[in-house]
Enzyme design. Structure first.
Site, short mmCIF file in Angstrom:
data_model
loop_
_atom_site.label_atom_id
_atom_site.label_comp_id
_atom_site.label_asym_id
_atom_site.label_seq_id
_atom_site.Cartn_x
_atom_site.Cartn_y
_atom_site.Cartn_z
N GLY A 186 24.35 6.00 -10.31
CA GLY A 186 22.86 6.18 -10.23
C GLY A 186 22.33 6.23 -8.76
CB SER A 239 25.97 10.11 -7.76
OG SER A 239 25.44 8.98 -7.89
CG HIS A 262 29.01 1.58 -17.90
ND1 HIS A 262 28.07 1.09 -16.87
CD2 HIS A 262 29.01 2.62 -17.63
CE1 HIS A 262 27.68 2.09 -15.95
NE2 HIS A 262 28.21 3.10 -16.63
CD GLU A 281 24.65 1.02 -15.91
OE1 GLU A 281 24.63 1.37 -17.26
OE2 GLU A 281 24.45 1.92 -15.00
CG ASN A 312 26.75 6.00 -20.03
OD1 ASN A 312 26.34 5.60 -21.19
ND2 ASN A 312 27.18 5.10 -19.31
CD GLU A 332 31.46 5.19 -14.69
OE1 GLU A 332 30.95 6.36 -14.64
OE2 GLU A 332 31.04 4.29 -15.10
CE LYS A 384 24.08 5.37 -16.78
NZ LYS A 384 24.16 4.83 -15.53
C1 PEP Z 1 27.52 6.14 -15.54
O1 PEP Z 1 26.55 5.51 -15.89
O2 PEP Z 1 28.60 5.98 -16.03
C2 PEP Z 1 27.27 6.99 -14.41
C3 PEP Z 1 28.49 7.61 -13.64
O3 PEP Z 1 26.01 7.22 -14.06
P1 PEP Z 1 25.55 8.38 -13.08
O4 PEP Z 1 26.23 9.77 -13.18
O5 PEP Z 1 24.14 8.56 -13.21
O6 PEP Z 1 25.71 7.93 -11.60
#
Ligand code: PEP
Length: 247
Positions: free
Chosen positions: A169, A207, A93, A95, A9, A163, A11
């Protein structure tokens, strides 16, 4: 047998020059033993589809509107993503749930729109840190799954990504036991919700890096990963893909 899926992703990252990463990634994995998916900003979907050439790389959007068309300035319809070259779309997601106040019902409607357009919906769910610390993680993700899964979801048109919000992040990752507990709970919940539950792929996201991918992929019912930061460059994403191929 569930085919494993390494999904990236991007973003709100990436201009045209980022397509060099697609070439590097597809060169590094010319014939991947897992499904490979990149979800760039919508502006790059068509160019990425061109850049992948005949490679099996799959491409996804990061969101779609619940309606097929209409007066919704700035939004994008699932059919438009498909038209640009996408086969998947991320919905729900955290976010977007946070920044745009998207509810489970909104997410279910977007997933249904994705299905209607012939896209695979990657439905994201996950608890906040407060919910985890209060001991509510399993109840929260189960409720999110129930509320976000639309009628007509099948193993072929739906992927679930667990997630935890606090892991995205941040560099913080749940323990392997915690990941396994959630994925086991989601698999059981899916059995109550649909007939093809055992075929639905469950991704872990939050992460994931080259350094922790192999141990995460060793957890039962983890069928791959949804990766944010570490999917932006082939150098970071490739070791994750390799770890999944070897899992
Ligand atoms: C994500 O944005 O779905 C995500 C898992 O981000 P990160 O791997 O940077 O934690």
């Amino acid at each position: 047998m569930r085919r494993k899926l390494a999904a990236g992703n991007w973003k709100m990252h990436g201009l045209t020059d980022a397509l060099a990463e697609v070439k590097a990634l597809t060169d590094a994995h010319p014939d991947p033993d897992v499904d490979l998916l990149l979800c760039p900003p919508a502006t790059l979907i068509a160019q990425m589809a061109w850049a992948r050439g005949t490679h099996a790389l799959q491409i996804g959007g990061q969101d779609c509107h619940a309606e097929q068309a209409g007066a919704h300035t700035g939004d994008i319809a699932a059919a438009m993503l498909k038209d640009a070259g996408a086969s998947h779309v991320i919905v729900g997601h955290s976010e977007r749930r946070a920044d745009h106040a998207e509810t489970d019902a909104d997410v279910a409607a977007k997933a249904a729109a994705a299905h209607a357009a012939g896209l695979i919906a990657v439905i994201c769910i996950g608890e906040t840190l407060d919910q985890r610390e209060a001991g509510h993680a399993l109840a929260v993700v189960t409720a999110q799954l129930q509320g976000s899964l639309p009628e007509g979801a099948t193993a072929a048109n739906t992927v679930i990504a667990y997630e935890p919000v606090w892991a995205i992040g941040t560099g913080r990752v749940p323990t392997l036991d915690q990941i396994g507990e959630v994925h086991g709970t989601l698999r059981a919940a899916l059995r109550d919700l649909m007939r093809e539950a055992s075929g639905v792929r469950l991704l872990y996201g939050g992460s994931v890096k080259g350094a922790n991918a192999a141990e995460i992929f060793s957890v039962p019912d983890v069928d791959g990963a949804l990766v944010g930061g570490a999917s932006l460059t082939a150098a970071d994403f490739s070791p994750i893909v390799t770890a999944l191929e070897n899992a």
